[in-house]
Design a protein around this motif. Sequence first.
Motif, PDB file in Angstrom:
ATOM      1  N   ASP A  30     -71.639 -48.070-132.151  1.00 43.46           N
ATOM      2  CA  ASP A  30     -70.837 -47.508-133.234  1.00 43.46           C
ATOM      3  C   ASP A  30     -69.820 -48.546-133.698  1.00 43.46           C
ATOM      4  OD1 ASP A  30     -71.861 -44.846-133.430  1.00 43.46           O
ATOM      5  OD2 ASP A  30     -70.784 -44.322-131.588  1.00 43.46           O
ATOM      6  N   THR A  31     -69.275 -48.344-134.895  1.00 45.86           N
ATOM      7  CA  THR A  31     -68.186 -49.160-135.412  1.00 45.86           C
ATOM      8  C   THR A  31     -66.937 -48.286-135.545  1.00 45.86           C
ATOM      9  OG1 THR A  31     -69.046 -48.715-137.630  1.00 45.86           O
ATOM     10  CG2 THR A  31     -69.628 -50.821-136.636  1.00 45.86           C
ATOM     11  N   LEU A  32     -65.826 -48.906-135.907  1.00 44.91           N
ATOM     12  CA  LEU A  32     -64.582 -48.154-136.038  1.00 44.91           C
ATOM     13  C   LEU A  32     -64.627 -47.197-137.226  1.00 44.91           C
ATOM     14  CD1 LEU A  32     -62.120 -51.067-135.267  1.00 44.91           C
ATOM     15  CD2 LEU A  32     -62.680 -49.137-133.773  1.00 44.91           C
ATOM     16  N   TYR A  33     -65.223 -47.643-138.314  1.00 48.68           N
ATOM     17  CA  TYR A  33     -65.373 -46.826-139.521  1.00 48.68           C
ATOM     18  C   TYR A  33     -66.816 -46.916-139.995  1.00 48.68           C
ATOM     19  CZ  TYR A  33     -60.453 -45.710-140.415  1.00 48.68           C
ATOM     20  OH  TYR A  33     -59.185 -45.192-140.333  1.00 48.68           O
ATOM     21  N   THR A  69     -67.014 -44.067-150.013  1.00 47.90           N
ATOM     22  CA  THR A  69     -65.771 -43.758-149.313  1.00 47.90           C
ATOM     23  C   THR A  69     -65.940 -44.094-147.823  1.00 47.90           C
ATOM     24  OG1 THR A  69     -66.462 -41.467-148.918  1.00 47.90           O
ATOM     25  CG2 THR A  69     -65.169 -41.926-150.918  1.00 47.90           C
ATOM     26  N   LEU A  70     -64.812 -44.353-147.157  1.00 47.06           N
ATOM     27  CA  LEU A  70     -64.831 -44.685-145.739  1.00 47.06           C
ATOM     28  C   LEU A  70     -64.477 -43.465-144.903  1.00 47.06           C
ATOM     29  CD1 LEU A  70     -63.094 -48.177-145.656  1.00 47.06           C
ATOM     30  CD2 LEU A  70     -65.480 -47.693-145.179  1.00 47.06           C
ATOM     31  N   SER A  71     -65.183 -43.307-143.784  1.00 46.55           N
ATOM     32  CA  SER A  71     -64.881 -42.232-142.847  1.00 46.55           C
ATOM     33  C   SER A  71     -64.672 -42.825-141.461  1.00 46.55           C
ATOM     34  CB  SER A  71     -66.031 -41.225-142.784  1.00 46.55           C
ATOM     35  OG  SER A  71     -66.181 -40.555-144.009  1.00 46.55           O
ATOM     36  N   PRO A  72     -63.696 -42.300-140.699  1.00 43.96           N
ATOM     37  CA  PRO A  72     -63.506 -42.781-139.331  1.00 43.96           C
ATOM     38  C   PRO A  72     -64.738 -42.495-138.486  1.00 43.96           C
ATOM     39  CG  PRO A  72     -61.628 -41.472-140.077  1.00 43.96           C
ATOM     40  CD  PRO A  72     -62.725 -41.261-141.076  1.00 43.96           C
ATOM     41  N   LEU A  73     -65.075 -43.439-137.617  1.00 47.03           N
ATOM     42  CA  LEU A  73     -66.180 -43.233-136.700  1.00 47.03           C
ATOM     43  C   LEU A  73     -65.605 -43.228-135.276  1.00 47.03           C
ATOM     44  CD1 LEU A  73     -69.171 -42.705-136.987  1.00 47.03           C
ATOM     45  CD2 LEU A  73     -69.602 -45.124-136.577  1.00 47.03           C
ATOM     46  N   LEU A  74     -65.432 -44.398-134.674  1.00 47.64           N
ATOM     47  CA  LEU A  74     -64.734 -44.445-133.393  1.00 47.64           C
ATOM     48  C   LEU A  74     -63.232 -44.282-133.582  1.00 47.64           C
ATOM     49  CD1 LEU A  74     -66.629 -47.339-131.585  1.00 47.64           C
ATOM     50  CD2 LEU A  74     -66.905 -44.880-131.264  1.00 47.64           C
ATOM     51  N   ALA A  75     -62.751 -44.672-134.745  1.00 47.67           N
ATOM     52  CA  ALA A  75     -61.331 -44.486-135.051  1.00 47.67           C
ATOM     53  C   ALA A  75     -61.065 -43.031-135.430  1.00 47.67           C
ATOM     54  CB  ALA A  75     -60.907 -45.412-136.188  1.00 47.67           C
TER      55      ALA A  75
END
Length: 289
Positions: A60-63, A70-76
């Motif tokens: 996974d990545t942070l976003y 649009t950007l969504s949080p992933l690990l963040a």
Amino acid sequence: SDGSDGSDGSDGSDGSDGSDGGDVQMGGTLRIAGVATLPTVDPHYMGNYFALSPIRNITDTLYEMNQDTTLSPLLAKDMEISDDGLTWTLTLKEGVQFHPPTSRELVAEDIVWNFDRIMAADALNKTAIAGLGDWSAEGDYTVVFEFENVNSAAFPLMGTNGAAPILSPDATEGMDTKTTEPVGTGPFTFEEWVERDRLVMTKFDDYWEAEDKPYVDEVVWRNIPEESTEITELTTGTPGVDMIWQPPQEEITSLQNTNGVTVPQKFDFRYPTVDKNPSDEAMGDRGAE
């Protein structure tokens, strides 16, 4: 090929907007074919898009970037940016688990270790996050990034183009040794890699994002160098693939008219470039202009 393998046709872990609008099919094996060779399974040393596509299902990545850009949080979990734009403070999601054999929670020091490795001298991905000056952990769930100058494009790159996939430090041999058995936090765990042949991934039952994902039990990425062969396997089922990753453009119309085959289309963020090396002798004095 049947639209049941996910919205982007890459991993079977989403599927919420499948191209055919049909019901989600649970379980089974998704077989994907591509003509490009997978040169490594270490995501920090990858330089081609095909290689990143399967590995992003292990890590996974942070976003992440949505299809509407649009950007969504992933690990963040969330992020705060200082008034001068140089300090970015990220809070991580709690409870995210690494795959076996690590089998522990992801913490901020893991993110720091990954950026240490990515920014090592021989890591290919460091160019995507140029301008990053320092990064550090504050407690278990906070990571602070310090930039040398304001760069609004840096963070989307950091999270969405494969520049910073997060590996388990416990299961990675070192900073300058390519791993051959990547361990991440993604929807699938690494099972097997046979160079120039296949990459096999299996469902991670403790995936943090949702209890019912991923939908399929196994994904097999096959390297089929001949485009005609992968087309034949898709359309005849012998020995058989379920999906072709980036089919040849000249075959699109034919595939669209083939019974049982669906050709989903989506917006692509990639763009071609022509780069020059100013130190190349072939450029002569033009390289210094």
